[in-house]
Design an enzyme around this catalytic site. Structure first.
Site, PDB file in Angstrom:
ATOM      1  N   GLY A  50      -0.409   4.048  -0.130  1.00  0.00           N
ATOM      2  CA  GLY A  50      -1.288   5.062   0.445  1.00  0.00           C
ATOM      3  C   GLY A  50      -1.262   5.083   1.957  1.00  0.00           C
ATOM      4  O   GLY A  50      -2.045   5.798   2.585  1.00  0.00           O
ATOM      5  N   TYR A  59       1.819  11.301   1.424  1.00  0.00           N
ATOM      6  CA  TYR A  59       1.414  10.332   0.419  1.00  0.00           C
ATOM      7  C   TYR A  59       2.317  10.572  -0.783  1.00  0.00           C
ATOM      8  O   TYR A  59       3.061  11.546  -0.845  1.00  0.00           O
ATOM      9  CB  TYR A  59      -0.049  10.555   0.029  1.00  0.00           C
ATOM     10  CG  TYR A  59      -1.004  10.561   1.191  1.00  0.00           C
ATOM     11  CD1 TYR A  59      -1.419   9.375   1.781  1.00  0.00           C
ATOM     12  CD2 TYR A  59      -1.470  11.766   1.715  1.00  0.00           C
ATOM     13  CE1 TYR A  59      -2.276   9.383   2.858  1.00  0.00           C
ATOM     14  CE2 TYR A  59      -2.334  11.792   2.799  1.00  0.00           C
ATOM     15  CZ  TYR A  59      -2.731  10.591   3.368  1.00  0.00           C
ATOM     16  OH  TYR A  59      -3.579  10.601   4.448  1.00  0.00           O
ATOM     17  N   GLY A  91     -13.057   2.589   7.573  1.00  0.00           N
ATOM     18  CA  GLY A  91     -14.475   2.900   7.459  1.00  0.00           C
ATOM     19  C   GLY A  91     -15.347   1.782   7.993  1.00  0.00           C
ATOM     20  O   GLY A  91     -16.432   2.013   8.504  1.00  0.00           O
ATOM     21  N   SER A  92     -14.877   0.551   7.894  1.00  0.00           N
ATOM     22  CA  SER A  92     -15.693  -0.587   8.319  1.00  0.00           C
ATOM     23  C   SER A  92     -15.103  -1.321   9.514  1.00  0.00           C
ATOM     24  O   SER A  92     -15.499  -2.440   9.815  1.00  0.00           O
ATOM     25  CB  SER A  92     -15.839  -1.574   7.149  1.00  0.00           C
ATOM     26  OG  SER A  92     -14.572  -2.025   6.717  1.00  0.00           O
ATOM     27  N   THR A 122      -5.479   1.012  -3.189  1.00  0.00           N
ATOM     28  CA  THR A 122      -6.861   1.360  -3.524  1.00  0.00           C
ATOM     29  C   THR A 122      -7.214   0.751  -4.874  1.00  0.00           C
ATOM     30  O   THR A 122      -6.436   0.814  -5.823  1.00  0.00           O
ATOM     31  CB  THR A 122      -7.043   2.892  -3.579  1.00  0.00           C
ATOM     32  OG1 THR A 122      -6.937   3.419  -2.256  1.00  0.00           O
ATOM     33  CG2 THR A 122      -8.393   3.279  -4.156  1.00  0.00           C
ATOM     34  N   THR A 123      -8.389   0.175  -4.966  1.00  0.00           N
ATOM     35  CA  THR A 123      -8.783  -0.514  -6.190  1.00  0.00           C
ATOM     36  C   THR A 123      -9.145   0.449  -7.317  1.00  0.00           C
ATOM     37  O   THR A 123      -8.750   0.254  -8.469  1.00  0.00           O
ATOM     38  CB  THR A 123     -10.007  -1.410  -5.917  1.00  0.00           C
ATOM     39  OG1 THR A 123      -9.713  -2.281  -4.824  1.00  0.00           O
ATOM     40  CG2 THR A 123     -10.349  -2.245  -7.138  1.00  0.00           C
ATOM     41  N   ASP A 129      -1.948   5.486  -5.179  1.00  0.00           N
ATOM     42  CA  ASP A 129      -2.205   4.537  -4.101  1.00  0.00           C
ATOM     43  C   ASP A 129      -2.426   3.110  -4.617  1.00  0.00           C
ATOM     44  O   ASP A 129      -3.503   2.774  -5.103  1.00  0.00           O
ATOM     45  CB  ASP A 129      -3.437   5.027  -3.332  1.00  0.00           C
ATOM     46  CG  ASP A 129      -3.726   4.217  -2.090  1.00  0.00           C
ATOM     47  OD1 ASP A 129      -3.070   3.189  -1.868  1.00  0.00           O
ATOM     48  OD2 ASP A 129      -4.631   4.626  -1.330  1.00  0.00           O
ATOM     49  N   ASP A 170       0.806  -1.220   0.000  1.00  0.00           N
ATOM     50  CA  ASP A 170       0.000   0.000   0.000  1.00  0.00           C
ATOM     51  C   ASP A 170       0.840   1.271   0.000  1.00  0.00           C
ATOM     52  O   ASP A 170       1.390   1.654   1.034  1.00  0.00           O
ATOM     53  CB  ASP A 170      -0.895  -0.043   1.235  1.00  0.00           C
ATOM     54  CG  ASP A 170      -1.847   1.109   1.312  1.00  0.00           C
ATOM     55  OD1 ASP A 170      -1.997   1.833   0.323  1.00  0.00           O
ATOM     56  OD2 ASP A 170      -2.448   1.302   2.380  1.00  0.00           O
TER      57      ASP A 170
END
Length: 477
Positions: free
Chosen positions: A108, A271, A149-150, A303-304, A300, A106
């Site tokens: 990011g 970043y 977030g989750s 990130t998809t 990033d 990652d």
């Protein structure tokens, strides 16, 4: 990627894509780390809606919606494509003796963390780290917590020897997490490796890559990615060859032409930020002021998709006839007629780089409508307005340079693009000898007094080659 990366990690793991690695011939000490991708199961519109909502929320959370010289060298980590381009992971080895773990790569975020053996919820079937089995592990007695977030990944901050791509860093700080939210990790991934700058590290530790680059352990102060595409392959497996991640060199067999480097704005080493100056959609150019922070984009790998300001995303889809804002779980996304081949390219102050229509089409959600891979994202604080993920990065050879701080892109070679969608065996997790050993101490990067080889050890196959020495050119997995 940032903490959201870990979130994206869970989500990315749901898609799977192939990463192929073609390391250069062995000229000195070169190692290769393969990327692996997991195959995806066919999903319903409801499944895609839940995935899209989770992906967007996690990104909002991640980006703040809230004296004796050591032998220098280079190495490649073959990576795995998981769930048809949802995420890409490589592997690291931790401890003495070294044990290999698959981690999301990652750019990011900046922290390394893995699941602890004491983790029960959220770590089912996931390989975990057992501190008591490493003679060099040290508990730093400090809490570690990353929010998504989750959910979250929380535990303690530890310190140990970490190996990757033939390099070894002693006293590397990392999170050992015994509290991981359900769905954040998917077997065989055990954690995440942050590859951004130390200024955004939750732990306050210097990232592994920055220790290596700053100590002069690399032949060249660069790391690079080549990612495979399987998002348009209905026969893709959960795990597929993902490409390669190199340290200390660029693999000239993976790209053609020159690498177009663009500098990170002065003082913005957090970043991997570049100004997004232009988006071309169906032949029409949308321009942005490069001096405006609203044009800043984080490059990033964790990130998809590609997220950006609502107004800009609306402009993009206004150039696509028949497009419309999504509703429900697809809020923040746009749909468009599947019969339309969408041609989009991005420029960051230099050349313009195209996104394949296959990557722009995230999925088909009805008989006639498809879901676009560019979506609305409102970041917060000092986070960049745009997050440019694998939807774009699969289309270029990307290079992240330590000094001068910059990001470069180059055109992929024909040999590489020919491997997209080509199924193959996933790389095995192994440990090779270290080309260089450095030490991360109290935030400073100091060369170790010797460049002794790290003891080789056979590890359980986890679908990735970590720190494995590669001789010659490795074919796509």
């Amino acid at each position: 990627m940032l903490p959201s990366l870990q979130c994206t990690l869970a989500i990315l793991l749901l898609i799977a894509s192939d990463v192929l690695a073609a390391p250069r011939p062995n000229t000195g000490s070169s190692t290769t780390i393969p990327l692996v991708r997991r195959a995806h199961n066919r999903r319903t519109e409801k499944d895609w809606g839940e995935w899209a909502k989770s992906h967007r929320e996690m990104l909002i959370s991640k980006y703040g919606g809230s004296a004796t010289p050591v032998k220098r060298g280079s190495g490649t980590n073959l990576i795995t494509n998981q769930n048809a381009d949802s995420s890409y992971y490589g592997s690291v080895a931790i401890g003495t003796p070294p044990v290999s773990f698959n981690v999301i790569l990652d750019t990011g975020s900046s922290d390394l963390w893995v699941a602890d053996s004491a983790c029960e919820i959220g770590c089912k079937s996931v390989p975990t780290f057992t501190a008591s089995q490493s003679s060099t592990f040290k508990n730093l007695s400090k809490p570690f917590n990353i929010q998504y977030g989750s959910g979250q990944a929380a535990g303690i901050l530890g310190q140990d020897t970490v190996q990757m791509a033939g390099f070894s860093v002693a006293n590397q700080a990392f999170g050992v997490c015994n509290d991981v939210s359900s769905g954040l990790l998917n077997n065989p991934v055990s954690g995440l490796l942050g590859l951004a700058w130390n200024t955004i590290a939750t732990s306050g530790a210097t990232p592994l890559w920055q220790t290596l680059a700053g100590s002069g352990a690399w032949d060249s102060p660069v790391m690079s990615f080549q990612l495979t595409r399987f998002v348009d392959d209905n026969n893709a497996q959960t795990l597929e060859p993902g490409g390669s991640f190199t340290m200390g060199f660029v693999n000239e067999s993976l790209y053609t032409g020159d690498i177009d480097f663009q500098s990170i704005p002065s003082g913005q080493e957090s970043y991997w930020i570049l100004p997004l100056t232009q988006i071309n959609v169906q032949g029409n150019a949308l321009t942005f002021a490069s001096s405006s922070s609203s044009s800043f984009a984080a490059i990033d790998t964790g990130t998809t998709l590609v997220g950006g300001p609502s107004s800009a995303i609306a402009q993009v889809y206004s150039e696509i006839p028949g497009s419309a804002p999504g509703t429900g779980n697809f809020e923040g996304y746009y749909t468009y007629p599947c019969s339309t081949a969408v041609n989009v390219s991005l420029a960051f102050g230099g050349n313009s780089w195209s996104i394949s229509p296959a990557d722009f089409k995230l999925t088909q959600i009805s008989n006639s409508q498809c879901l676009g891979a560019l979506f609305e994202l409102e970041t917060g604080g000092s986070a960049p307005a745009w997050i440019v993920g694998d939807t774009f990065l699969k289309n270029v050879y990307s290079v992240f340079r330590f000094n001068p701080p910059s990001v470069g892109f180059a055109q992929l070679s024909e040999a590489v693009t020919a491997q997209n969608g080509v199924n193959g065996p996933v790389p095995s997790a192994t440990i090779g000898s270290a080309a260089a050993a450095v030490s991360a101490t109290n935030g400073s990067d100091a060369l170790s007094s010797s460049g002794e080889s790290v003891r080789a050890s056979t590890l359980t196959t986890l679908g990735l080659l970590l720190g494995g020495v590669v001789v010659g050119i490795m074919s796509v997995f």
